[in-house]
Design an enzyme around this catalytic site. Sequence first.
Site, PDB file in Angstrom:
ATOM      1  CD  GLU A   1      -4.738   0.597   7.400  1.00 35.85           C
ATOM      2  OE1 GLU A   1      -5.022   1.232   6.369  1.00 35.85           O
ATOM      3  OE2 GLU A   1      -3.660   0.715   8.013  1.00 35.85           O
TER       4      GLU A   1
ATOM      5  CD  GLN B  97      -2.338   1.189   2.878  1.00 42.67           C
ATOM      6  OE1 GLN B  97      -1.591   1.174   3.859  1.00 42.67           O
ATOM      7  NE2 GLN B  97      -3.642   1.207   3.005  1.00 42.67           N
TER       8      GLN B  97
END
Lengths: 379, 390
Positions: free
Chosen positions: B249, B131
């Site tokens: 997340e 990411q």
Amino acid sequence: MGLLLNEDEVMIRDMAEGFFADKAPVSELRRLRDTKDETGFDRALWTEMAQMGFAGVLIDDDHGGNGMGYMAAGLIAEQIGKNLSATPFLSTAVLAATALSKGGSEAQKSEWLPKIADGSTIMALALDEGGKHNPKKTATTAEKSGNGFKLNGSKAMVADGHVADKLIVVARTSGDVGDPDGLSLFLVDPKADGVSVERTIMADSRNSARVELDNVEVDGDAVLGDIESGDATLDAVLKAGRAALSAELLGAGQEAFDQTLGYLKERKQFGKIIGEFQALQHRAAHMYGEIEVARSAVLAALTALDSGDENADLYVSMTKAKLGKTAKHISVEGIQLHGGVGMTDEYDIGLFSKRIRVAQEMFGDANFQLDKIASAKKF
Amino acid sequence: MTDLETFRTETCAWLEDNCPAEMRTDMSGDNDACWGGRNFKFQSEAQKVWLERCAAKGFTAPSWDKKYGGAGLNRAQEQVLRQEMKRINARPPLSSFGVWMLGPALLKFGSEDQKLEYLPPITRGEIRWCQGYSEPGSGSDLASLQTKAEDKGDHYLVNGQKVWTSYADKADWIFCLVRTDNSGSKHEGISFLLFDMETPGVEAKPIKLISGKSPFCETFLTDVKVPKRNLVNEEGQGWNIAKYLLTHEREMIGETGAARPVSEMAVDLAGLEDGKLADPILRGEIAQAEVDDWAFKMTMGRMLGEAKAGASLGAKSSMLKYYGTELNKRRYELLMDAAGGDGLEWEGERSDDGRLAKSWMRTKGNSIEGGTSEVMLNIVAKRVLDMPGA
């Protein structure tokens, strides 16, 4: 455990929410306090609560109640906390009803439970002796005397003691002060010879009393159940009482928080709504987290009590510890964030702080519960 | 038998037949996880077989549609699968940012072609993703990011630097936030790009932390050519996608917690005297931490239950992230208190190379990564409590 309320529970909560906001709001506590009301609560209100089924929530159908259980009792207690409603719900519908239901003989249940459920009898639990809750330190004695017992000792923090039709007195029938066992429960007439009851005006303006027992003679059938079952009965009573107090603390803490948040959104200083200041936003956001977590504990403990979970006692103590700390934190922050008006009697925030102080102390503050938890978990 | 009971019986039997015995033991740490990817070396044949069998069954991404490599399970079935795997102590067949992060983003924002191209290799553990969000100058203020993607007709030319890119040195592909427009508000010019880490101009360098080695990297992007078809959704949609993923997340980070109660670990470290921890104040603090731990777990369950099936918790996840990570830091402070000098050893066999001390230092990052505690409190104040101000 999903900890979500089912349809019946949502109905009870909504019913209780409307009832206490309408019939016993904070202004009613102020009236009782300012007129120095001798009873300390409104008997008509208690009768209505009985008619609504609130007084019989922990009493089974056979004895005049509705047996809705602990979750229902907790939802009622939460609304009592939110409105600071003065009622004998804790003393009579929770503590006495549990003592009789769990420990009473069939004759005692048949005689007293219907009268609790219909609101005609008020009872009070006389347990604590010193300033701090600690059942094993019970020094009040019950010695065999003829067919009955002779009671001697001093009790304090007896909720609704001065208006009770019956006292449930916890006294030692064996062992020494400091022993966890050896306690028994007695049904005592407050008008009997040797009993003196002094109403104590407390910080929260709710009913409390000191009780002196000076050679009080009671019959053998005054023993609640039998003398051996007293310890187990007391455990059940304390579990129910701590859970109900936790639910009440949740209601009081949530309302104190909501009022504080409301104030932060309207008060202007330095040309700004003070709720725009990050220092205050963070304190509010932190409190929000704590009260949400505390709410889950209350729901989990009540669920465990209703399902007869073997860890219910542990969960209840964890919950009382969590609510004691959280509600106290909110009450301290609540006054500070209100600023000067938080110190005035006119604003309600101080009344919430006072009730929270008392309720977190009853049946063991957070430190008492933490010690109990550590011992139960063997560390 | 209800459909769900049938599913449980079948799943139970399938797991029994297919999960190798070696994959039913506790993992000792990140080294035991199966991350997959082009360069991944399986620790054992069992690890490889377990991944392949689960992938074939769709169990590496159980809720995804079958055409994308999933098993098409609904929420209840997914929960049954989790319960049954936990019951036999089965290890996760695959640890994957592709499954946890990119997948949900593509499923919501990607084109059908992108889903068909990228999702199945993720479920088979063939492509490992990382990411690319934070930058040296854009931490809490993520939307200020400056990595530039210029429109060059058939491709973008990407230049900039990313930081805290976990496993960038091991990943095959990256999903990356870039700036395609500087003219409007900082949120509006951000886009979401996918590219291969082997593209010329991509360089990843590991970062050493106060806790020692870490999976984090700095990633340098110099004249990286990315085909236009690798843009997810439209230009300028990057911030919406990123917000969606960050919420996702945060829910997961809030969940991380020590598997064992802190009191048990503290007793192992400090021992008992007369049945109690010798330090009465530490004993009380540990009891308080266990109360909070329990009540927090109950809260995770309650809030996930309250959020309607499939819906996100929204801003409430910020409270969970804040509470869970602060609690985890407290746990490790207490464990260090319990261990005393023994817990301070940083190297050597006795301390398993400073396992406790390094874990303790690592927890300090919990309340920074994925949004600092302070940013979480800002979000709660504004979006949950509706407090005024920018």
